[in-house]
Motif scaffolding. Structure first.
Motif, mmCIF file in Angstrom:
data_model
loop_
_atom_site.group_PDB
_atom_site.id
_atom_site.type_symbol
_atom_site.label_atom_id
_atom_site.label_comp_id
_atom_site.label_asym_id
_atom_site.label_seq_id
_atom_site.Cartn_x
_atom_site.Cartn_y
_atom_site.Cartn_z
ATOM 1 N N UNK A 71 0.840 -1.188 0.000
ATOM 2 C CA UNK A 71 0.000 0.000 0.000
ATOM 3 C C UNK A 71 0.884 1.249 0.000
ATOM 4 N N UNK A 72 0.331 2.403 -0.388
ATOM 5 C CA UNK A 72 1.166 3.620 -0.430
ATOM 6 C C UNK A 72 1.845 3.939 0.891
ATOM 7 N N UNK A 73 1.138 3.790 2.001
ATOM 8 C CA UNK A 73 1.750 4.069 3.294
ATOM 9 C C UNK A 73 2.873 3.083 3.592
ATOM 10 N N UNK A 74 2.705 1.831 3.189
ATOM 11 C CA UNK A 74 3.754 0.839 3.400
ATOM 12 C C UNK A 74 4.973 1.127 2.539
ATOM 13 N N UNK A 75 4.763 1.590 1.315
ATOM 14 C CA UNK A 75 5.887 1.950 0.462
ATOM 15 C C UNK A 75 6.656 3.133 1.030
ATOM 16 N N UNK A 76 5.927 4.114 1.575
ATOM 17 C CA UNK A 76 6.606 5.242 2.201
ATOM 18 C C UNK A 76 7.401 4.796 3.425
ATOM 19 N N UNK A 77 6.830 3.913 4.211
ATOM 20 C CA UNK A 77 7.539 3.433 5.399
ATOM 21 C C UNK A 77 8.756 2.601 5.004
ATOM 22 N N UNK A 78 8.632 1.793 3.957
ATOM 23 C CA UNK A 78 9.768 1.005 3.504
ATOM 24 C C UNK A 78 10.906 1.909 3.037
ATOM 25 N N UNK A 79 10.593 2.946 2.281
ATOM 26 C CA UNK A 79 11.625 3.875 1.826
ATOM 27 C C UNK A 79 12.284 4.577 3.003
ATOM 28 N N UNK A 80 11.492 4.961 3.984
ATOM 29 C CA UNK A 80 12.048 5.628 5.167
ATOM 30 C C UNK A 80 12.969 4.691 5.946
ATOM 31 N N UNK A 81 12.565 3.427 6.080
ATOM 32 C CA UNK A 81 13.402 2.473 6.802
ATOM 33 C C UNK A 81 14.683 2.153 6.036
ATOM 34 N N UNK A 82 14.599 2.042 4.709
ATOM 35 C CA UNK A 82 15.802 1.768 3.927
ATOM 36 C C UNK A 82 16.797 2.918 4.007
ATOM 37 N N UNK A 83 16.308 4.145 4.015
ATOM 38 C CA UNK A 83 17.207 5.284 4.178
ATOM 39 C C UNK A 83 17.828 5.298 5.574
ATOM 40 N N UNK A 84 17.030 4.964 6.589
ATOM 41 C CA UNK A 84 17.573 4.906 7.944
ATOM 42 C C UNK A 84 18.625 3.818 8.072
ATOM 43 N N UNK A 85 18.385 2.665 7.438
ATOM 44 C CA UNK A 85 19.368 1.590 7.480
ATOM 45 C C UNK A 85 20.651 1.992 6.769
ATOM 46 N N UNK A 86 20.540 2.745 5.670
ATOM 47 C CA UNK A 86 21.742 3.193 4.962
ATOM 48 C C UNK A 86 22.550 4.166 5.831
ATOM 49 N N UNK A 87 21.861 5.068 6.527
ATOM 50 C CA UNK A 87 22.582 6.005 7.402
ATOM 51 C C UNK A 87 23.294 5.265 8.534
ATOM 52 N N UNK A 88 22.603 4.306 9.137
ATOM 53 C CA UNK A 88 23.212 3.563 10.241
ATOM 54 C C UNK A 88 24.357 2.685 9.751
ATOM 55 N N UNK A 89 24.242 2.181 8.534
ATOM 56 C CA UNK A 89 25.319 1.344 8.011
ATOM 57 C C UNK A 89 26.571 2.171 7.721
ATOM 58 N N UNK A 90 26.389 3.415 7.256
ATOM 59 C CA UNK A 90 27.545 4.269 7.012
ATOM 60 C C UNK A 90 28.280 4.601 8.305
ATOM 61 N N UNK A 91 27.532 4.702 9.417
ATOM 62 C CA UNK A 91 28.156 4.959 10.710
ATOM 63 C C UNK A 91 28.673 3.698 11.377
ATOM 64 N N UNK A 92 28.426 2.567 10.737
ATOM 65 C CA UNK A 92 28.832 1.287 11.310
ATOM 66 C C UNK A 92 30.323 1.051 11.064
ATOM 67 N N UNK A 93 31.028 0.575 12.061
ATOM 68 C CA UNK A 93 32.457 0.301 11.925
ATOM 69 C C UNK A 93 32.659 -0.962 11.106
ATOM 70 N N UNK A 94 33.572 -0.889 10.148
ATOM 71 C CA UNK A 94 33.825 -2.024 9.284
ATOM 72 C C UNK A 94 34.407 -3.184 10.080
ATOM 73 N N UNK A 95 33.822 -4.362 9.906
ATOM 74 C CA UNK A 95 34.276 -5.546 10.614
ATOM 75 C C UNK A 95 33.576 -5.804 11.926
#
Length: 419
Positions: free
Chosen positions: A213-237
């Motif tokens: 649904x549209x609301x689910x697609x918006x939430x999925x995009x928001x979560x994927x962006x949040x995961x990308x931000x947290x992964x960039x701050x994640x220490x390698x290894x």
């Protein structure tokens, strides 16, 4: 004929039962990995005998407390599955068995004997089953199951599977029925696509809306962006943080919900097609080859450089094709047709979308997107419908029927050579 099916139902375990199921799945995965280390030690395929492996598992369950959590029958089922994986590899049906990691592998616990399940229906919505070393676990009753209650058939076993939205049980059933009579329904050609999910040669196309649904697609995009931000701050290894893991779990739940909706649409659609048509003709597509990453194309304006947008555009098309799950649709349609006396025919897909279904002339310029316009005879129509008609004509030749009209159909000629 013996009809074997799997029926998935969602479990509703208590927190204590969920923890027990998690422990059993981890122990079963450890048994698999120990068998794999033993079989592939020092880079060689040792292939211990079933007797030696079974004795080793029994001894390990006695000496290692956390391995004793998995029931003995479930541990033997892991051994049987591992041996079958090597057999499939040597016979060319699959790749070799691999190590199962905790993060990427699917948590499963097998119950090989159906008589120990003790399935009992409680009311209109709930039922229960017995799980070894866990106890009585309730599950949602969403439909009849062969071998339960007055339903004909028998339960041959079950498998507990942990999905992103919780634990599920898959009942293995077997029903003996008389061989079906030939299906009296008509023949139809089906073109599988992205714009139209299933285009039929008689015009009765099968389409669907977005799985989210549209609301689910918006939430999925928001979560994927949040995961990308947290992964960039994640220490390698370093291991993933709890916040990042929680975000990944939320993304997996949304995608699992969309997958369930897609599977439900596939089952309803294939059942309706199998009930109506006696012969279904589809293209013999290799989806794995169609969704490969394109090769770099040289840039004519810059010598030594390559066009960069080709891979991005192809990636979007690949996601759309994989989101349709056409292989699963054909698999469902094949066994449902066989149970009803129908037939599934696969024909080569070459030139079916470039050939005019009315006059037989072929030109790649005839198709522009979803529109098909033949400059030879002037016929104009939907490109997917035109391809479905060509597939239907090729299926008539393969099935032994005469072509509906004497025309130069490349797909029909290729099928005559194959026949």
């Amino acid at each position: 004929m013996k009809i074997k099916h799997g029926y998935m139902r969602r479990l509703a375990p208590t927190p204590e039962q969920t923890a027990a199921l998690d422990d059993q799945s981890h122990a079963a995965r450890a048994v698999w990995n120990l068998l794999h280390d033993w079989s592939t030690g020092h880079g060689r395929c040792l292939r211990p005998s079933v007797k030696d492996a079974d004795n080793a598992i029994r001894q390990a369950r006695k000496e290692v407390p956390w391995l004793a959590v998995v029931p003995a029958q479930a541990a033997q089922a892991v051994l049987k599955t591992y041996r079958r994986a090597w057999t499939n590899f040597f016979e060319g049906r699959a790749g070799p068995p691999e190590y199962k990691s905790r993060a990427r592998s699917r948590a499963v616990v097998d119950i090989p004997q159906g008589r120990s399940l003790a399935v009992k229906r409680l009311n209109r919505r709930w039922a229960q089953l017995w799980v070894p070393k866990v106890g009585t676990v309730r599950f949602r009753w969403t439909g009849p199951i062969p071998g339960v209650g007055r339903e004909p058939g028998r339960l041959t076993g079950a498998r507990l599977v942990r999905e992103a939205i919780g634990w599920h049980v898959v009942f293995r059933t077997e029903v003996v029925r008389a061989d079906p009579a030939p299906h009296p329904g008509p023949m139809v050609g089906i073109d599988r696509g992205v714009t139209v999910a299933l285009a039929l040669s008689d015009g009765n196309d099968r389409e669907h809306g977005p799985w989210m649904r549209p609301k689910e697609q918006e939430r999925l995009l928001r979560l994927e962006r949040a995961a990308a931000r947290k992964w960039r701050a994640h220490m390698r290894g370093a291991p993933a943080s709890k916040r990042l893991s929680r975000t990944y779990d939320q993304i997996a739940k949304l995608r699992a919900r969309a997958k369930r909706r897609r599977t439900d649409w596939q089952h309803q659609t294939t059942t309706a097609l199998a009930n109506r048509y006696g012969v279904v003709v589809v293209e013999d597509l290799t989806i794995e080859n169609m969704v490969r990453r394109p090769k770099p194309k040289p840039n004519p304006n810059r010598p030594g450089a390559f066009l960069k947008n080709r891979a991005r555009v192809k990636a979007g098309l690949n996601r759309s094709m994989l989101n349709e799950a056409h292989t699963a649709t054909v698999t469902m349609l094949a066994y449902k047709l066989a149970e009803r006396g129908g037939t599934l025919i696969r024909v080569p897909a070459r030139y079916t979308s470039q050939t005019c279904s009315q006059c037989g002339h072929r030109d790649p310029s005839f198709r522009k997107g979803i529109a098909f316009s033949c400059t030879s005879c002037g016929w104009i129509g939907h490109a997917d419908t035109n391809a479905a008609i060509n597939i239907h004509a090729a299926g008539r030749v393969v099935y032994g029927l005469l072509s509906p009209a004497p025309r130069g159909d490349e797909a029909s000629r290729s099928n005559r050579r194959a026949a």
